[in-house]
Design an enzyme around this catalytic site. Structure first.
Site, PDB file in Angstrom:
ATOM      1  N   ARG A  86       0.811  -1.226   0.000  1.00 60.84           N
ATOM      2  CA  ARG A  86       0.000   0.000   0.000  1.00 60.84           C
ATOM      3  C   ARG A  86       0.840   1.270   0.000  1.00 60.84           C
ATOM      4  O   ARG A  86       0.305   2.368  -0.193  1.00 60.84           O
ATOM      5  CB  ARG A  86      -0.986  -0.019   1.177  1.00 60.84           C
ATOM      6  CG  ARG A  86      -2.213  -0.879   0.835  1.00 60.84           C
ATOM      7  CD  ARG A  86      -2.985  -1.286   2.045  1.00 60.84           C
ATOM      8  NE  ARG A  86      -3.435  -0.144   2.821  1.00 60.84           N
ATOM      9  CZ  ARG A  86      -3.890  -0.237   4.067  1.00 60.84           C
ATOM     10  NH1 ARG A  86      -3.934  -1.413   4.671  1.00 60.84           N
ATOM     11  NH2 ARG A  86      -4.293   0.833   4.704  1.00 60.84           N
ATOM     12  N   LYS A  88      28.159  25.584   2.611  1.00 58.27           N
ATOM     13  CA  LYS A  88      28.357  24.138   2.493  1.00 58.27           C
ATOM     14  C   LYS A  88      29.806  23.802   2.789  1.00 58.27           C
ATOM     15  O   LYS A  88      30.696  24.431   2.221  1.00 58.27           O
ATOM     16  CB  LYS A  88      27.993  23.666   1.086  1.00 58.27           C
ATOM     17  CG  LYS A  88      28.106  22.174   0.932  1.00 58.27           C
ATOM     18  CD  LYS A  88      28.636  21.727  -0.420  1.00 58.27           C
ATOM     19  CE  LYS A  88      30.100  21.996  -0.609  1.00 58.27           C
ATOM     20  NZ  LYS A  88      30.696  21.341  -1.771  1.00 58.27           N
ATOM     21  N   TYR A  97      33.886  24.842  -7.862  1.00 58.25           N
ATOM     22  CA  TYR A  97      33.732  23.647  -8.692  1.00 58.25           C
ATOM     23  C   TYR A  97      34.100  23.962 -10.131  1.00 58.25           C
ATOM     24  O   TYR A  97      33.602  24.938 -10.704  1.00 58.25           O
ATOM     25  CB  TYR A  97      32.264  23.201  -8.595  1.00 58.25           C
ATOM     26  CG  TYR A  97      31.953  21.879  -9.249  1.00 58.25           C
ATOM     27  CD1 TYR A  97      32.757  20.764  -9.047  1.00 58.25           C
ATOM     28  CD2 TYR A  97      30.822  21.743 -10.064  1.00 58.25           C
ATOM     29  CE1 TYR A  97      32.441  19.545  -9.632  1.00 58.25           C
ATOM     30  CE2 TYR A  97      30.496  20.525 -10.645  1.00 58.25           C
ATOM     31  CZ  TYR A  97      31.318  19.431 -10.435  1.00 58.25           C
ATOM     32  OH  TYR A  97      31.007  18.223 -11.004  1.00 58.25           O
TER      33      TYR A  97
END
Ligand code: UD1
Ligand code: MG
Length: 467
Positions: A27, A346, A382
């Site tokens: 379910r 971060k 990055y």
């Protein structure tokens, strides 16, 4: 002076918990095993295991369905000593418990059979469930008063205690009127557990081996069986996403109460969402609409302003976060530092008293004590392949809208001119400017305007309709 030995403390009873986690969970309509769905950032299975461990379970056997290495792995992650058993076919709750027969052979004082899809049971309730065994009962069943008993096993009592548990399908009309229901969980005296479970047959409407039959079997052997009750909300079983959300609401209410009891101010508690592992000191203020993901620790006196999202972050004493701040894993905000609106942090250490008050991305960085990070500062961490670090010394001043292209370091006390793109290291106390030079052309704007409007007027005179 007496040299008589102090009376020995009573030996703590040993307890084997058998955790049934072989649910099908159809379910939930999910590719994930039902018991791996999360409440307050932790799987149902982990909730149940944590509670059992806190309730003094000395060994835990987890029964998983076939090919459910993911469930086994989660069990080992939370309890490295968990013994894992597989129930190859789903033939009922007693059959599932017997899958752990090898664990049951090494007798413990108490055996608790628990359900991983019933994750809200509190440690104290497991302890209350075990207590009658120490007083001589063979079996203790966890019961609750059901608002709507349909579908639950009914607890049928007589003058000697609990006589039987009757499943909905097997119950008589009078038995169906009973509202005291079986929560499913059961404590069985260790030396009797295996024998009682082995006596369970499958002569019922479903053709399953019911754990609940243990009650009648123990009574027929002249043993005492008792009921221990708990509130219905605590023993709810989870079968679908709506019940999962109800369980989340119950756990969040508990976590909010726990925080407020520990001295945290929650201005609008019902809008703050915690994880089970959120650690939060006294005199912390949490404004409305704040979400704490897993792994957050907030020290005393810090303020988390409205609409902030924190995960895997540490906020030291007296720091201020938000409104609208995002702290991602590895964010460490120093004492009295300030992280303001629309600032994302971060894997970065923000030194004590440092400030990044508006609109910045600080990732893979170390920011020295007392530095000021201007609005719009971005650490360019990055390059599409690797992440690089930005180091900023104590007391540096990074002007607004600066891009710091990592790896790069900015010395103590250095100044970065607004709008700079910094690609080279900046020595301590230097000024770095990395932007186009400003040029001034006196009167240029006025001359431009005049020429342009003269052109327009001329065109209009020629063709008044289209221009
Ligand atoms: C069970 C109880 C019922 C009780 C209800 C409370 C029995 C026979 N009935 O019914 O009295 O009121 O819980 O919610 O125990 N499981 C396995 N293997 C199996 C069967 C079940 O691991 O072969 C696990 C399930 O994953 C679940 C738990 O045992 O975690 C209970 O099984 P479920 O089928 O949900 O039992 P209910 O019909 O709800
Ligand atoms: Mg059930």
């Amino acid at each position: 002076m007496s040299n008589a030995a102090a009376p020995a403390a009573p030996r703590a009873r040993t307890c084997l918990a058998v955790m049934l986690a072989a649910g099908e969970g159809t379910r939930m309509k999910s590719a994930r095993a039902k018991v791996l769905h999360e409440i307050a950032g932790r799987s149902m299975l982990a909730h149940a295991l944590t509670a059992l461990r806190e309730a003094g379970a000395t060994r835990v056997a987890v029964v998983v369905g076939p090919d459910r290495e993911d469930v086994a792995e989660e069990a080992r992650r939370f309890l490295p000593g968990a013994e894992i058993f597989t129930q190859a076919e789903r033939l009922g709750t007693a059959h599932a418990a017997l899958a752990a027969a090898a664990a049951l052979k090494k007798t413990e004082d108490d055996v608790v059979v628990a359900f991983a899809d019933t994750p809200l049971v509190e440690p104290a309730t497991y302890e209350r469930l075990r207590a009658p065994l120490a007083a001589g009962a063979a079996v203790a069943v966890l019961g609750f008063e059901a608002a709507d008993p349909f579908g639950y096993g009914r607890l049928v009592s007589d003058k000697d205690g609990l006589a039987a548990i009757r499943e909905e399908r097997d119950a008589s009309p009078e038995e169906r009127r009973i509202t005291l229901c079986n929560a499913g969980l059961m404590a069985i005296r260790g030396e009797r557990a295996l024998a009682l479970l082995r006596e369970v047959g499958n002569r019922n409407v479903k053709g399953e081996y019911y754990l609940t039959d243990v009650v009648g079997i123990a009574r027929a052997a002249g043993e005492r069986v008792v009921v221990v009750t708990a509130p219905e909300a605590e023993v709810m079983g989870i079968n679908d996403r709506a019940q999962l959300a109800e369980a989340e609401a119950i756990v969040q209410a508990r976590l909010r109460r726990r925080a407020m009891k520990a001295g945290v101010t929650l201005t609008a508690p019902e809008t703050v969402f915690f994880s089970l592992d959120t650690e939060i000191g006294s005199d912390v203020v949490v404004e409305p609409h704040v979400v704490f993901g897993p792994g957050v620790r907030i020290e005393s006196g810090a303020v988390v302003h409205a609409f902030s999202h924190l995960e895997g972050a540490h906020v030291a004493r007296g720091a201020s976060v938000g409104p609208f701040a995002r702290l991602r894993p590895g964010a460490a905000i120093g004492a009295k530092a300030r992280i303001g609106n629309f600032v994302e942090v971060k894997n970065a250490e923000i030194g004590p008293g440092a400030k990044a008050n508006h609109l910045a991305y600080l990732g893979d960085a170390t920011i020295g004590e007392g530095s000021n990070i201007g609005a719009g500062t971005i650490t360019c961490n990055y390059d599409g392949f690797d992440k690089h670090r930005t180091e900023i010394g104590k007391g540096a001043f990074v002007g607004t809208n600066s891009s710091l292209v990592a790896p790069v370091s900015i010395g103590e006390g250095a100044y970065i001119g607004s709008g700079s793109v910094i690609t080279d290291d900046v020595p301590a106390d230097a000024l770095a400017l990395g932007r186009g030079r400003q040029a001034i052309k006196q009167g240029w704007a006025k001359a431009f305007r005049n020429a342009a409007s003269a052109r327009k007027m001329k065109a209009k005179a020629k063709d008044p309709v289209s221009s």
